[in-house]
Motif scaffolding. Sequence first.
Motif, mmCIF file in Angstrom:
data_model
loop_
_atom_site.group_PDB
_atom_site.id
_atom_site.type_symbol
_atom_site.label_atom_id
_atom_site.label_comp_id
_atom_site.label_asym_id
_atom_site.label_seq_id
_atom_site.Cartn_x
_atom_site.Cartn_y
_atom_site.Cartn_z
ATOM 1 N N UNK A 32 0.977 -1.335 -0.049
ATOM 2 C CA UNK A 32 0.213 0.284 -0.047
ATOM 3 C C UNK A 32 0.930 1.245 -0.009
ATOM 4 N N UNK A 33 1.741 1.460 0.762
ATOM 5 C CA UNK A 33 2.478 2.606 0.797
ATOM 6 C C UNK A 33 3.418 2.667 -0.317
ATOM 7 N N UNK A 34 3.876 1.485 -0.530
ATOM 8 C CA UNK A 34 4.932 1.547 -1.927
ATOM 9 C C UNK A 34 4.325 1.874 -3.022
ATOM 10 N N UNK A 35 3.206 1.420 -3.276
ATOM 11 C CA UNK A 35 2.228 1.857 -4.540
ATOM 12 C C UNK A 35 1.725 3.331 -4.298
ATOM 13 N N UNK A 36 1.788 4.104 -3.233
ATOM 14 C CA UNK A 36 1.102 5.145 -3.147
ATOM 15 C C UNK A 36 2.360 6.264 -3.536
ATOM 16 N N UNK A 37 3.419 5.735 -3.659
ATOM 17 C CA UNK A 37 4.593 6.542 -4.274
ATOM 18 C C UNK A 37 4.331 7.151 -5.646
ATOM 19 N N UNK A 38 3.699 6.421 -6.232
ATOM 20 C CA UNK A 38 3.367 6.874 -7.572
ATOM 21 C C UNK A 38 2.491 8.248 -7.984
ATOM 22 N N UNK A 39 2.023 8.219 -6.811
ATOM 23 C CA UNK A 39 0.925 9.613 -6.616
ATOM 24 C C UNK A 39 1.697 10.533 -5.639
ATOM 25 N N UNK A 40 2.878 10.070 -5.350
ATOM 26 C CA UNK A 40 3.418 11.210 -4.258
ATOM 27 C C UNK A 40 3.659 12.534 -4.999
ATOM 28 N N UNK A 41 3.594 13.775 -4.244
ATOM 29 C CA UNK A 41 3.681 15.132 -4.683
ATOM 30 C C UNK A 41 5.193 15.579 -4.566
ATOM 31 N N UNK A 42 6.029 14.874 -3.813
ATOM 32 C CA UNK A 42 7.246 15.437 -3.774
ATOM 33 C C UNK A 42 8.205 14.194 -3.317
ATOM 34 N N UNK A 43 9.357 14.525 -3.433
ATOM 35 C CA UNK A 43 10.480 13.572 -3.396
ATOM 36 C C UNK A 43 10.366 13.080 -1.771
ATOM 37 N N UNK A 44 10.044 14.096 -0.864
ATOM 38 C CA UNK A 44 10.158 13.975 0.458
ATOM 39 C C UNK A 44 9.047 12.695 0.741
ATOM 40 N N UNK A 45 7.819 12.798 0.145
ATOM 41 C CA UNK A 45 7.103 11.799 0.410
ATOM 42 C C UNK A 45 7.333 10.421 -0.072
ATOM 43 N N UNK A 46 7.885 10.241 -1.210
ATOM 44 C CA UNK A 46 8.488 9.288 -1.684
ATOM 45 C C UNK A 46 9.527 8.603 -0.769
ATOM 46 N N UNK A 47 10.202 9.321 -0.166
ATOM 47 C CA UNK A 47 11.351 8.667 0.608
ATOM 48 C C UNK A 47 10.641 8.166 1.879
ATOM 49 N N UNK A 48 9.496 9.068 2.434
ATOM 50 C CA UNK A 48 8.871 8.271 3.740
ATOM 51 C C UNK A 48 7.835 7.298 3.439
ATOM 52 N N UNK A 49 7.406 7.286 2.186
ATOM 53 C CA UNK A 49 6.653 6.114 1.960
ATOM 54 C C UNK A 49 7.449 4.917 1.690
ATOM 55 N N UNK A 50 8.408 5.104 0.988
ATOM 56 C CA UNK A 50 9.511 3.833 0.909
ATOM 57 C C UNK A 50 10.016 3.416 2.232
#
Length: 212
Positions: free
Chosen positions: A129-147
């Motif tokens: 779930x959080x890994x897939x949400x990275x595709x809709x992340x609005x910033x690099x920070x969100x990608x790092x947090x989700x991963x």
Amino acid sequence: MTIGVGACLAAGYGMALLLAGYGIDLLARRATAALEGRGRGGFVYHADHDAWLCPEDQWLWPKSYDPENRVMRYRGTPAVCNSCPVKDACTASDDGREMVRAVDAWPATETARFYRGIACAIATMGVIWPAATTFAAESAAEVLVLLGVAAAIGLGSLPLWSHLRRSPALFPEHVPQRSLDESLADRQLVITAVNSRRPKYGSDTRRGPDGN
């Protein structure tokens, strides 16, 4: 660093799934405890003696076998149980405390494996779930947090996979094991055979004036 609401919800949902997996794994532990004789008021089953040991260090030996329910019944010595200082909290019987043990262990082990399989599946969803949400992340920070959250959940789920791998499989070999597809195929063959043996009557083949 600002994290959007969607990313926070995805991370929280993933963690909640991991916790749910551990909750289901707890059910599997209870099934295993029942198999091993734990969690029964301090009574512990000893397979090497085929007897139960009560908290007061007294043995309950096998007395009878119930073929209908497939359980062994064990009973303490009446004289010992009646003189026990904790008898009132243990049993109301004057014939000694009775314990039962299921002869077939595989229902409990299969139940434990079933629960642990579900726990691992839920934990896997917690990673996805959080890994897939990275595709809709609005910033690099969100990608790092989700991963990072996905990786933490993956690490946290490792004990669940270990429990599943170490769960014993005691399903009896003499009982046939068939998949759902095989069972459905066999059922269709039976239906076909029954229909082919069904007697044919004239009314079955008679056609009306319109040919129907």
